[in-house]
Design an enzyme around this catalytic site. Structure first.
Site, PDB file in Angstrom:
ATOM      1  CB  CYS A  10      -1.392   0.035   1.389  1.00 28.60           C
ATOM      2  SG  CYS A  10      -2.025   1.156   0.773  1.00 28.60           S
ATOM      3  CB  CYS A  36      -2.029   4.834   4.249  1.00 24.73           C
ATOM      4  SG  CYS A  36      -3.631   4.037   3.253  1.00 24.73           S
ATOM      5  CB  SER A  37      -0.078   0.352   6.723  1.00 25.94           C
ATOM      6  OG  SER A  37      -0.663   1.158   7.347  1.00 25.94           O
ATOM      7  CB  CYS A  38      -5.507  -0.140   2.751  1.00 21.74           C
ATOM      8  SG  CYS A  38      -6.346   1.371   2.996  1.00 21.74           S
TER       9      CYS A  38
END
Lengths: 207, 121
Positions: A111, A114-116
């Site tokens: 991702c 962000c950090s989906c």
């Protein structure tokens, strides 16, 4: 002190209360006392939510795809429905896409924004998934990054990097390792690691 | 032992707050509230939709519909839970008031204890 009247429906929102912690403790102790709630059951829900919701769910999906060709076809065509049919939905509205590793193609998820992360399937994301180094480098030099994870791919294998978003999340369907012929889906699920479903590991049979 | 936990569905305005896609709690009371609501539903005390409807209403009524702040969301969540318990005659505002005062005293005592020794447990 807040008077009872103020807490009645429609009169006071909990938003303005400054003693919400004490209120939640009061709710729990009253419910436990009346035999309606059990603290252990509350713990179990919280633990499941925080820790155990994956990666076993994802592993079950993978093992089923390995053992049921119809399910695999469905998973690759419409992962949201196929995975939903196993009950691993809820709390999120984003769509899922399953990408299959083959002899020619290796998939890896990142991702970049962000950090989906498909956490209902894979649990809480590993710390490195959020590191800027991983996010930036896996796009630019995936082969090198995979090597650092211990995955050495031949030059003939194409690497597809999939960038997750809040709307669309990916699940890598790893290759079923040799030597697992005749294994049940339950046995197979045990060897499917989280990292293999992110694409930074291959599934191997424990020696 | 966790396979039986069904994750309830909460979407749109009632979606659980997440930090970068992960669900988050930033204080223990939030996870206790969440755990109570889900576990009582799992025991069959109320259908999930009954809670969800109240939660959406609570969120809309508060006027804060687009927050990712767990401290705000779980207030709305707990408010909805209390309304459900009250509407079903399970708890009254008075019950809650009396017990809350007791819990406040206990919490104050815990704080004092922590201060005395310079560390918590």
């Amino acid at each position: 002190m807040t008077t009872p009247e103020k807490l009645e429906s429609g009169k006071l929102s909990w938003m303005s209360l400054d003693d919400v912690e004490a209120r939640v403790r009061a709710l729990e102790s009253l419910l436990v006392e009346r035999g309606l709630a059990e603290s252990a059951a509350v713990d179990a829900v919280v633990n499941a939510f925080e820790n155990d919701m994956g990666p076993m769910n994802g592993a079950k999906v993978v093992a089923r795809a390995w053992t049921e060709p119809d399910f695999k076809e469905w998973l690759l065509r419409d992962a949201t429905s196929a995975i939903g049919s196993m009950g691993f939905t809820g709390l999120q509205s984003e769509h899922l896409l399953a990408v299959e590793n083959t002899d020619d193609v290796h998939n890896v998820i990142v991702c970049t924004l962000c950090s989906c992360y498909p956490w209902t399937l894979l649990g809480i994301p590993p710390a490195w998934f959020k590191y800027p180094q991983y996010r930036a480098r896996v796009v630019k030099e995936p082969r090198e990054v995979l090597k650092e994870f211990g995955v050495e791919l031949g030059p003939e294998v194409r690497i597809d990097v999939w960038d997750t978003s809040a709307e669309l999340r990916y699940l890598v369907l790893p290759q079923r390792p040799a030597g697992t012929e005749g294994w049940s889906a339950e046995q197979l699920a045990e060897i499917v690691s989280r990292d293999s479903m992110v694409g930074v590991a291959l599934v191997s049979v424990p020696s | 032992m966790t396979a039986s936990i069904t994750v309830p569905d909460l979407e749109g305005v009632a979606a659980i707050p997440r930090s970068n896609g992960e669900p988050t709690f930033d204080a223990p009371w939030q996870s206790r509230a969440f755990g109570m609501v889900v576990s009582l539903h799992e025991q069959g005390l109320y259908p999930w939709d009954e809670f969800k409807t109240l939660l959406i209403d609570e969120i809309e009524r508060s006027g804060i519909t687009d927050t990712c702040d767990p401290a705000v969301y779980y207030r709305q969540f707990t408010g909805a839970f209390f309304r459900l318990l009250e509407a079903r005659g399970i708890l009254s505002a008075e019950d809650l008031e009396v017990r809350t005062d007791e819990e406040k005293r206990l919490l104050a005592h815990e704080d004092e204890h922590t201060d005395d020794h310079g560390h918590g447990h």
